[in-house]
Design a protein around this motif. Structure first.
Motif, short mmCIF file in Angstrom:
data_model
loop_
_atom_site.label_atom_id
_atom_site.label_comp_id
_atom_site.label_asym_id
_atom_site.label_seq_id
_atom_site.Cartn_x
_atom_site.Cartn_y
_atom_site.Cartn_z
N HIS A 130 0.86 -1.18 0.00
CA HIS A 130 0.00 0.00 0.00
C HIS A 130 0.90 1.23 0.00
O HIS A 130 2.08 1.15 0.37
CB HIS A 130 -0.92 0.00 1.21
CG HIS A 130 -2.08 -0.92 1.05
ND1 HIS A 130 -3.27 -0.77 1.75
CD2 HIS A 130 -2.28 -2.00 0.26
CE1 HIS A 130 -4.13 -1.71 1.40
NE2 HIS A 130 -3.54 -2.47 0.50
N GLU B 293 6.59 0.43 -8.85
CA GLU B 293 5.44 1.33 -8.72
C GLU B 293 5.86 2.78 -8.93
O GLU B 293 5.10 3.59 -9.49
CB GLU B 293 4.79 1.15 -7.35
CG GLU B 293 3.55 2.00 -7.13
CD GLU B 293 2.44 1.72 -8.13
OE1 GLU B 293 1.57 2.60 -8.32
OE2 GLU B 293 2.43 0.62 -8.74
N THR C 152 5.98 3.29 -12.62
CA THR C 152 4.64 3.16 -13.20
C THR C 152 3.78 4.39 -12.93
O THR C 152 3.17 4.97 -13.84
CB THR C 152 3.94 1.90 -12.64
OG1 THR C 152 4.72 0.75 -12.94
CG2 THR C 152 2.55 1.74 -13.25
N ILE C 153 3.72 4.81 -11.65
CA ILE C 153 2.85 5.94 -11.30
C ILE C 153 3.40 7.25 -11.86
O ILE C 153 2.63 8.15 -12.23
CB ILE C 153 2.67 6.01 -9.76
CG1 ILE C 153 1.49 6.92 -9.41
CG2 ILE C 153 3.92 6.48 -9.07
CD1 ILE C 153 0.16 6.38 -9.83
N LYS D 262 2.24 7.57 -15.41
CA LYS D 262 0.81 7.89 -15.48
C LYS D 262 0.55 9.35 -15.15
O LYS D 262 -0.29 10.01 -15.79
CB LYS D 262 0.02 7.01 -14.50
CG LYS D 262 -0.18 5.58 -14.96
CD LYS D 262 -1.09 4.84 -13.98
CE LYS D 262 -1.38 3.43 -14.44
NZ LYS D 262 -2.29 2.72 -13.52
N ALA E 81 -4.11 0.70 -1.79
CA ALA E 81 -3.56 -0.26 -2.74
C ALA E 81 -3.14 0.44 -4.02
O ALA E 81 -3.59 1.55 -4.34
CB ALA E 81 -4.61 -1.33 -3.04
N GLN E 82 -2.30 -0.24 -4.78
CA GLN E 82 -1.76 0.33 -6.02
C GLN E 82 -2.86 0.72 -7.01
O GLN E 82 -2.78 1.75 -7.68
CB GLN E 82 -0.81 -0.70 -6.66
CG GLN E 82 -0.14 -0.25 -7.94
CD GLN E 82 -0.92 -0.69 -9.19
OE1 GLN E 82 -1.82 -1.53 -9.09
NE2 GLN E 82 -0.61 -0.10 -10.32
N CYS E 83 -3.94 -0.05 -7.02
CA CYS E 83 -5.01 0.21 -7.99
C CYS E 83 -5.74 1.54 -7.72
O CYS E 83 -6.34 2.12 -8.63
CB CYS E 83 -6.01 -0.94 -8.00
SG CYS E 83 -6.75 -1.28 -6.39
N SER E 84 -5.70 2.03 -6.46
CA SER E 84 -6.38 3.27 -6.11
C SER E 84 -5.44 4.47 -6.06
O SER E 84 -5.89 5.61 -5.96
CB SER E 84 -7.06 3.12 -4.74
OG SER E 84 -7.93 2.01 -4.72
N TYR F 263 -3.30 6.04 -8.20
CA TYR F 263 -3.30 7.04 -9.27
C TYR F 263 -4.50 7.97 -9.14
O TYR F 263 -4.37 9.21 -9.21
CB TYR F 263 -3.31 6.35 -10.63
CG TYR F 263 -3.46 7.28 -11.80
CD1 TYR F 263 -2.46 8.18 -12.13
CD2 TYR F 263 -4.64 7.28 -12.56
CE1 TYR F 263 -2.61 9.05 -13.20
CE2 TYR F 263 -4.79 8.14 -13.62
CZ TYR F 263 -3.78 9.02 -13.94
OH TYR F 263 -3.92 9.89 -15.00
#
Length: 573
Positions: free
Chosen positions: A332, A389, A392-393, A396, A554-557, A559
């Motif tokens: 997280h 991450e 990646t972020i 984005k 979590a990574q999915c939230s 961004y």
């Protein structure tokens, strides 16, 4: 050959004298008519062979053999039993009792007697070699070659015997286990030769403090165990434990170096805590680890709740290993905001265990990961996942987000850690300047050459170094001078106390000013209200982190949350 004949029959004595004289072989014969007379002769002379009459007054041949064995004389000479009675039972009893051969008096001839004497002497020599060899093997099996103390095997056997005796006499018995604290650091810093010399010195000290019936053994690399008997109160054992800890803390001078070490002791009592050797060893071990948790250099007596705690930790460790091997752990991330612009400029990577079967929190299971040495493999997974991450972020969002990663003291002692970080940065196209590694002050308090080396090597990769939990009571200004610290994270407790004790405002103000003078950036943790945000802004604290902006997610939230926070910041500006 020096021969002792023990016989009360004058006729038999004369016959054997004639047989020996007939050989003219330089045999020297001495006669004894009673067992008592024979024992006096044996005590004052060295005989190669004894010719022992089976039927003797007061003490027969078998009883004589047992007496020789009791006095430890039987392993110094060969024995040939002689008798007028032929019986397989007598022959076997004689051999079992320690005789090398058996002869019928009626069949004794000069040649046969000579052969019997020579064979008995040779058989005795071979038996002695076998016994000596057995003793050597036994000593190797029961003793620690480095310290000369007993080893784990012998300690377990001795403990079993002590427990049986304790049941018989209804006395008290204590098992103590001692582990030298951070002994690995001694080997890493000074080398294994000095570490071995230190262990040898500890063995000498321990043997010097024990009573005659007590026992000490080396049962592992830097682990020692004690059996203590004949005491009336657990207070006595605690006093002995404290004396042992004092002995440990006295410096050892090796090659003109003063080596300092401490120890942790666990104590289990029979029959109070357990009834078997296995239970007592296990409970003493559990109590020893509790002593380490309490700050080391302590002695701890086993209590029933320790077993429950130990079982819980054991189940968590097993589950954590499984989760680590099967990818059941998750990362997280909590945003860190620029105080002026309110834009998200970095995130802290925090490990989570969402499917844990036992309710636990990150602080607990990460402490267990350290104790079980699982932290190195788990820590590397955290580092690589967080670096992935970060890239990646950043892609984005269209700008570089800085990723903060926590490191434990054990990770810092991993000589290969800097190289691993470099490989991750290269592999995932991330720059060192975008990665912050957080260290706790407790890690720096236990600093040694390996920690300094790792921190410096990580810094050379371009990564930033942050000091976490600043102001929790361990704070040392010297850490800011001896380590390449770029960022200081002020502990949540400082900000929480501002409204309770106004002087904390001035403490925060002073800390912020000092850190800025040292050109160290400041992050306030645990920000939960607009009022706290305003205080941080007043005190020129550049970055803030806490639930006021976002919980770890979590990574999915991540961004979406960062975009939302940045949008709200733009509206404010």
């Amino acid at each position: 050959m020096n021969i002792l004949l023990i016989d009360d029959d004058i006729v038999d004595i004369k016959s054997i004298q004639r047989s020996i004289s007939a050989e003219h072989s330089g045999y020297m014969l001495t006669e004894a008519n009673t067992a008592e007379q024979a024992l006096n002769l044996i005590e004052n002379d060295n005989f190669d062979v004894i010719l022992l009459d089976y039927m003797m007054p007061k003490m027969n041949g078998i009883e004589m053999l047992l007496e020789l064995k009791r006095r430890s004389w039987l392993n110094k000479m060969a024995v040939v039993m002689i008798s007028n009675e032929h019986s397989e039972s007598i022959i076997l009893k004689s051999i079992d009792a320690g005789a090398q051969d058996f002869l019928l008096k009626s069949e004794v001839t000069a040649g046969q007697l000579k052969r019997a004497l020579l064979q008995a002497k040779k058989r005795f020599e071979l038996e002695k070699k076998l016994v000596d060899s057995y003793q050597q093997v036994k000593e190797l099996a029961e003793n620690d070659h480095l310290t000369g103390l007993y080893n784990r095997y012998y300690f377990g056997e001795a403990l079993q015997r002590s427990i049986i005796a304790n049941r018989t006499y209804r006395a008290n018995l204590a098992v103590m286990q001692l582990d030298l604290d951070n002994f690995k650091n001694i080997n890493d810093s000074f080398g294994h030769d000095i570490g071995n010399t230190l262990l040898q010195e500890m063995a000498v000290r321990f043997k010097g403090i024990l009573k005659q019936n007590d026992l000490v053994a080396r049962i592992g690399g830097d682990e020692f165990a004690f059996i203590l008997t004949s005491f009336s109160s657990p207070l006595y054992i605690e006093r002995i434990a404290q004396r042992i800890l004092t002995l440990v803390t006295h410096p050892v001078i090796i090659e003109q170096r003063h080596i300092h070490v401490t120890g942790s002791i666990g104590i289990a009592l029979h029959p109070l805590n357990g009834h078997t050797a296995e239970d007592l060893m296990r409970y003493a071990d559990i109590a020893m680890y509790r002593a380490k948790q309490l700050g080391k250099n302590k002695a701890c007596l086993f209590e029933d709740n320790m077993e429950r705690d130990f079982q819980r930790k054991y189940r968590i460790e097993i589950g954590l290993r499984h989760a680590n091997e099967h990818g059941d752990l998750a990362m997280h991330y909590q945003p860190i905001v620029d105080t002026k612009t309110r834009q998200v400029i970095s995130c802290e990577a925090l490990i989570r265990w969402p499917n844990a079967k036992i309710a636990t929190n990150p602080q607990e299971f990460m402490n267990i990961a350290e104790e079980s040495r699982l932290i190195n493999s788990l820590g590397r997974w955290i580092i690589e996942t967080a670096i992935i991450e970060q890239t990646t972020i950043s892609k984005k969002l269209g700008y570089e987000i800085i990723m903060t990663i926590n490191l434990s003291p054990l990770q810092l002692r991993d000589h290969d850690l800097p190289a691993f970080i470099q490989d991750c940065l290269t592999k995932h196209s991330s720059k060192g300047e975008n990665i912050v590694f957080e260290l706790t002050e407790t890690a720096l308090l236990e600093s040694d050459n390996s920690v300094h080396h790792s921190v410096s090597a990580i810094k050379e990769l371009g990564c930033l170094i942050a000091l976490d939990d600043f102001g929790t009571g361990y704070s040392s200004i010297s850490h800011l001078l001896t380590f390449p610290i770029d960022i200081v994270k002020l502990d949540k407790s400082l900000l929480d106390k501002v409204h309770v004790l106004p002087r904390y405002y001035h403490i925060l103000k002073g800390l912020s000013h000092m850190l800025h003078q040292l050109r160290i950036s400041v992050v306030a943790e645990g920000v939960e209200s607009a009022q706290q945000v305003a205080i941080c802004s007043e005190l020129n604290i550049e970055r803030i982190q806490g639930y006021y902006f976002s919980k770890p997610m979590a990574q999915c939230s991540l961004y979406v949350t960062i975009q939302d926070l940045n949008k709200r910041a733009s509206n404010l500006n």
